[in-house]
Design a protein around this motif. Structure first.
Motif, short mmCIF file in Angstrom:
data_model
loop_
_atom_site.label_atom_id
_atom_site.label_comp_id
_atom_site.label_asym_id
_atom_site.label_seq_id
_atom_site.Cartn_x
_atom_site.Cartn_y
_atom_site.Cartn_z
N ILE A 37 35.18 25.92 -47.60
CA ILE A 37 35.77 25.98 -48.93
C ILE A 37 37.21 25.47 -48.85
O ILE A 37 37.96 25.87 -47.95
N PRO A 38 37.64 24.59 -49.75
CA PRO A 38 39.05 24.18 -49.77
C PRO A 38 39.97 25.39 -49.90
O PRO A 38 39.66 26.35 -50.62
N LEU A 54 25.10 31.48 -41.43
CA LEU A 54 25.86 31.81 -42.63
C LEU A 54 27.13 30.97 -42.64
O LEU A 54 27.85 30.90 -41.63
N ALA A 55 27.39 30.33 -43.78
CA ALA A 55 28.61 29.53 -43.91
C ALA A 55 29.81 30.43 -44.10
O ALA A 55 29.71 31.57 -44.57
N GLY A 56 30.99 29.91 -43.71
CA GLY A 56 32.23 30.65 -43.85
C GLY A 56 33.20 29.96 -44.77
O GLY A 56 32.91 28.90 -45.36
N LEU A 88 25.38 35.65 -53.24
CA LEU A 88 25.39 34.68 -52.14
C LEU A 88 24.84 33.34 -52.60
O LEU A 88 25.35 32.28 -52.21
N GLU A 89 23.85 33.37 -53.46
CA GLU A 89 23.24 32.13 -53.95
C GLU A 89 24.14 31.39 -54.91
O GLU A 89 24.24 30.15 -54.84
N HIS A 90 24.83 32.12 -55.79
CA HIS A 90 25.57 31.46 -56.87
C HIS A 90 27.09 31.48 -56.69
O HIS A 90 27.78 30.66 -57.29
N GLN A 91 27.62 32.40 -55.90
CA GLN A 91 29.06 32.48 -55.65
C GLN A 91 29.31 32.74 -54.17
O GLN A 91 29.80 33.80 -53.77
N PRO A 92 28.97 31.78 -53.32
CA PRO A 92 29.05 32.02 -51.87
C PRO A 92 30.45 32.35 -51.38
O PRO A 92 30.60 33.15 -50.44
N ALA A 93 31.49 31.78 -51.99
CA ALA A 93 32.85 32.06 -51.54
C ALA A 93 33.20 33.54 -51.70
O ALA A 93 33.93 34.11 -50.87
N LYS A 94 32.68 34.15 -52.75
CA LYS A 94 32.94 35.58 -52.96
C LYS A 94 32.34 36.41 -51.82
O LYS A 94 32.98 37.32 -51.29
N VAL A 95 31.11 36.09 -51.43
CA VAL A 95 30.46 36.82 -50.34
C VAL A 95 31.18 36.57 -49.02
O VAL A 95 31.33 37.48 -48.19
N MET A 96 31.65 35.35 -48.80
CA MET A 96 32.41 35.05 -47.59
C MET A 96 33.65 35.93 -47.51
O MET A 96 33.99 36.44 -46.43
N ALA A 97 34.33 36.11 -48.65
CA ALA A 97 35.51 36.97 -48.67
C ALA A 97 35.13 38.43 -48.47
O ALA A 97 35.82 39.18 -47.76
N MET A 98 34.05 38.87 -49.09
CA MET A 98 33.58 40.24 -48.92
C MET A 98 33.28 40.55 -47.46
O MET A 98 33.59 41.63 -46.95
N GLU A 99 32.67 39.59 -46.78
CA GLU A 99 32.27 39.79 -45.39
C GLU A 99 33.40 39.49 -44.41
O GLU A 99 33.29 39.83 -43.23
N GLY A 100 34.46 38.84 -44.88
CA GLY A 100 35.55 38.47 -43.97
C GLY A 100 35.19 37.32 -43.06
O GLY A 100 35.72 37.22 -41.95
N HIS A 101 34.30 36.44 -43.51
CA HIS A 101 33.85 35.32 -42.68
C HIS A 101 34.73 34.09 -42.95
O HIS A 101 34.45 33.31 -43.86
N PHE A 102 35.78 33.94 -42.16
CA PHE A 102 36.60 32.73 -42.26
C PHE A 102 35.91 31.54 -41.62
O PHE A 102 36.11 30.40 -42.03
N ASP A 103 35.11 31.80 -40.61
CA ASP A 103 34.41 30.73 -39.89
C ASP A 103 32.92 30.81 -40.17
O ASP A 103 32.36 31.89 -40.40
N SER A 104 32.27 29.66 -40.12
CA SER A 104 30.82 29.61 -40.25
C SER A 104 30.17 30.12 -38.98
O SER A 104 30.73 30.04 -37.88
N HIS A 105 28.96 30.68 -39.12
CA HIS A 105 28.24 31.25 -37.98
C HIS A 105 26.84 30.63 -37.94
O HIS A 105 25.93 31.13 -38.63
N PRO A 106 26.67 29.56 -37.19
CA PRO A 106 25.35 28.89 -37.16
C PRO A 106 24.26 29.68 -36.45
O PRO A 106 23.08 29.44 -36.67
N ASP A 107 24.66 30.65 -35.60
CA ASP A 107 23.68 31.41 -34.82
C ASP A 107 23.65 32.89 -35.19
O ASP A 107 23.31 33.74 -34.37
#
Length: 472
Positions: free
Chosen positions: A312-313, A306-308, A248-267
């Motif tokens: 990411i472009p 958590l960012a989504g 998550l710290e060094h490759q956040p896009a990978k974790v976003m894909a693992m979690e299926g988070h297309f959108d950011s979740h501020p709360d």
């Protein structure tokens, strides 16, 4: 342009196919070499015949798997020159020495002592034989160290510069070897290797317990293997969690894909258990999720943001569906291993570890699960890195050779045909070896030798199969 894209896809498929065979074989030999060292040491300390017998049984399987791993590694390395020449040219000054160190240290160490380990049990001193076995086990770990150092540099590159020719050149070898992700990847992979081997050994022991063959040997290997599963699985889950936080710290896009988070979740982000990722429309259909749990796991707070992938472009997003499902397969298998370990611990506590036939059936079914988990984890790691070969610095599309798609397609088909024939035969032979545990002589009831005193039936305290089982 279409031809280049097709060549890129085919080159990726070819590398994925060959490394899928290669990665599971060294993982198995890493764990099996250490298991052989333990068996050798236990025999040397206790002089119990069962440990020597198990050593002789598993060393043959190790030799076959080791040979297959060497062959698959050689084939895989040639692809750097054929399909990935641009990658080889750009990262050769960094990756080349690391691969060379692997050969000079690990492979030479394994090759130097392998013959003594395989053929020297009764030809050299027992201490020397134990040392040779330990050197082979150490060699497999050193091999994993260098290969994971190279892969970790590609995942979290550090300690390098770029020269005028566009090549990555080393500036700090300590930083190159010990990248931020290396310790996590190394621990996670080595534990996976030990767990995979334990599951295979446990499945073999369970199979023979169900068939009623060689009860002393099968009971010993089953008890040792299930003890390993019970201890290592929780450690592996903890190591995986720490590895995830590092990712998550060094490759956040990978974790976003693992979690299926297309959108950011501020709360606070939900943990999506299951669903169908739709990358085109940026959503997960039919999602079953637990609110806030993803934030709790990754940020240790229900409401932590958590960012989504919306940050990411689109062209830099990894293939979400592949990463999403491979990650869940890996985690699901890990949970099944944890349950098997807990079941085994309870059975051991109740004195039923070697008599619980449903546990033995479950262990047989779980035998291949370590290999499947390693493959799922590799897919998560490597596909999640896309579209980069060197994360954040070198695109995969810039790494492929200027080669025509038909040439790659022909070689891919040839690899598929040859691999399934050669490695299929090898795997079939290994399975047959596991299924043919030599029978124990009827009069052999003591570990230190057969009892030939007519009319005397030793009790459990004297070393019958029952007594030997409870002794483990």
């Amino acid at each position: 342009m279409l031809e280049n894209l097709d060549a890129l896809l085919l080159a990726r498929l070819q590398f994925a196919f060959t490394i899928s065979f290669h990665i599971v074989l060294p993982a198995f030999t890493i764990g099996l070499a250490s298991y052989l060292f333990v068996l050798n040491a236990l025999w040397l300390i206790t002089k119990r015949q069962v440990y020597e017998e198990l050593f002789e049984f598993w060393k043959t399987i190790f030799a076959v798997a080791f040979g297959m791993g060497v062959v698959s590694g050689i084939v895989m390395s040639y692809q750097f020159g054929t399909n990935w020449s641009q990658f080889s040219d750009k990262v050769g000054p960094v990756i080349g020495p690391l691969m060379g160190y692997e050969v000079l240290t690990a492979f030479f160490l394994e090759a130097g002592f392998l013959g003594v380990m395989l053929f020297g049990f009764h030809r050299v001193g027992h201490g020397l034989h134990l040392f040779a076995t330990g050197m082979v086990a150490l060699g497999t770990l050193l091999s994993a160290t260098w290969i994971l150092a190279a892969n970790s540099w590609m995942q979290t590159p550090a300690g390098f510069g770029v020269n005028e020719a566009g090549q990555f050149v080393p500036l700090d070898w300590w930083a190159i070897i010990f990248t931020p992700s290396f310790p996590y990847r190394f621990v996670h992979m080595v534990l996976a290797a030990y767990l995979t081997t334990a599951l295979v050994v446990g499945a073999c022991g369970a199979w023979h317990l169900l068939r009623g063959g060689a009860p002393r040997r099968s009971s010993t290997m089953f008890v040792m293997a299930m003890g390993m599963v019970a201890v290592v699985t929780p450690l592996q889950i903890l190591a995986g969690d720490q590895h995830g936080l590092n990712t998550l710290e060094h490759q956040p896009a990978k974790v976003m894909a693992m979690e299926g988070h297309f959108d950011s979740h501020p709360d606070g982000a939900p943990l999506i258990l299951f669903g169908l990722p739709d990358q085109k429309n940026k959503r997960v259909d039919y999602a079953i999720s637990i609110p806030g749990l993803s934030s709790l796991i990754l940020k240790h707070g229900w409401k932590e943001p958590l960012a989504g992938l919306d940050t990411i472009p689109d062209e830099l997003e990894p293939p979400v569906a592949v990463v999403f499902w491979s990650f869940r397969i890996m985690v699901g298998l890990g949970m099944a291993m944890l349950l098997l370990g807990l079941w085994s611990a309870v059975a051991w506590w109740r004195g039923r570890l070697t008599t619980d036939r449903w546990l033995h059936r479950a262990a047989v079914v779980m035998g291949p699960s370590g290999f499947l988990a390693i493959l799922a984890g590799w897919i998560t790691t490597e596909v999640g890195r896309q579209p980069y070969t060197v994360y954040g610095h070198l695109l995969t599309a810039e790494s492929v050779s200027p080669i025509a798609a038909p040439a790659v397609a022909v070689s891919l088909l040839a690899f598929i045909a040859v691999y399934f024939f050669v490695f299929g035969a090898g795997i079939f032979y290994i399975v047959r070896l596991m299924a043919r545990l030599p029978a124990e002589p009827e009069e052999e009831v003591l570990d230190k030798g057969p009892v030939r005193t007519a009319g005397i039936t030793p009790g459990p305290a004297q070393g019958t199969p029952q007594g030997d089982t409870h002794g483990h």
